[in-house]
Motif scaffolding. Structure first.
Motif: not given
Length: 347
Positions: A16-24, A41-44, A49-61
């Motif tokens: 959730k917090r900003m970091s160098g990796v997050t920024s990248t 994909c993540g909490p914040a 930024v193109p994104q999908i919710p983490t809740s979508a991961l188990p249902g991926l085709s």
């Protein structure tokens, strides 16, 4: 939100917090999305930024996708999706660490289909084959200021001083105490110099942060040594543009983007030999490189650029030119997209 069904690549960011990796991640994904179907994909994840919710991961085709992890928990999630839920994932891990990995991390890295190292030094700590892809930055976002005075006024910074910055998380490994001591040595005889330390402080390092402020107060320089919180909008580019000199005093760093971001804004740098700094800072042309924890050398290199405005201006021009030629995020994005396409086409 992006439709998960359309995706070829998922770039998780579980912090959730900003970091160098997050920024990248958040700078790369929109750029990569021009060439390949990718989402974070993540909490914040920020808007835009193109994104999908983490809740979508188990249902991926179960069609082929690439999962690009940059942290251990993201590697583990990819392995679980692949092994436990049967997803057809090609797993990628980017390693910036310049130290031996722990046993469980080594095991997870061995499960990856491809490993990227952010520098040759990082690659040397890996026990599996890897390809080196250096980080780059958005040289359009990180650009020189046309006029620093109104920008400084907007940011509530002194308009007529020489501003020396040190940005990023405030903690011992980042060397904030070294920056503080160097500036306290230099500022008494240079009344036109103002130090600016900006960054987030976690609970574990609040005492460290308070100790730095106390040291500055005891030196009677609190009016010229500014302690600022991290930018709430996650856009630090304006703050770099406002500087005259940037100091990266790290004791340890994975890669370390902040000196590159400063250079892109035509701000010369003084940095230690931590991270990948030696890979992208032309020593003696766009900045000075000093040994880690060599406070005397750090102080002398900083003084050299503070006391020589013509050299500082020359280094500033060279810094911007070097980033434009060698450190653009487009170069990093293209190399990663090429890797993704290879994996998507693999048997």
């Amino acid at each position: 939100m992006t439709d998960p069904k359309t995706l070829d690549v998922i770039a998780p960011n579980f912090k959730k917090r900003m970091s160098g990796v997050t920024s990248t991640v958040y700078r790369l994904v929109p750029l990569q999305a021009r060439d390949i179907a990718i989402a974070a994909c993540g909490p914040a994840v920020p808007e835009g930024v193109p994104q999908i919710p983490t809740s979508a991961l188990p249902g991926l085709s179960k069609r082929r996708r690439v999962w690009h992890a940059r942290r251990n928990n993201e590697m583990l999630a990819g392995i679980a999706l692949k092994r436990l839920l049967g997803k057809d994932l090609k797993l990628v891990f980017t390693s910036a660490a310049q130290r031996d990995h722990k046993g469980f991390t080594k095991w997870m890295i061995r499960q990856m289909d491809a490993v990227v190292a952010t520098s040759a030094r990082s690659a040397s700590f890996l026990e599996v084959p890897s390809r080196v892809i250096h980080h780059g930055i958005d040289a359009d976002l990180f650009r020189p200021a046309e006029d620093k005075a109104p920008l400084r006024a907007e940011l509530n910074l002194p308009q007529d001083k020489i501003l020396v910055g040190c940005f990023g998380r405030i903690r011992p490994q980042k060397g904030n105490d070294l920056f503080t001591e160097a500036m306290l040595r230099l500022m008494p005889t240079r009344p036109d110099v103002v130090a600016v330390m900006m960054g987030g402080v976690t609970e574990a390092h609040k005492a460290y942060h308070e100790g730095l402020k106390s040291t500055v107060e005891k030196a009677g320089l609190s009016d010229r040594f500014l302690f600022l919180p991290e930018d709430p909008h996650w856009d630090i580019s304006r703050w770099f543009r406002a500087l005259d000199l940037y100091i990266a005093p790290q004791r340890w760093e994975g890669f370390g983007l902040t000196p590159m971001e400063a250079m892109a804004c035509a701000v010369p740098v003084v940095a230690t030999r931590a991270g990948a700094f030696e890979d992208f800072i032309p020593d003696g042309k766009a900045g000075h490189i000093v040994d880690i924890e060599d406070l005397d050398a750090l102080t002398e290199a900083t003084a050299d650029l503070l006391d020589n405005p013509e050299k500082r201006a020359s280094f500033a021009m060279a810094a911007r030119a070097h980033v434009e030629a060698h450190c653009r995020i487009e170069q990093e994005a293209a190399a990663l997209v090429a890797l993704y396409r290879d994996l998507l086409a693999a048997p």
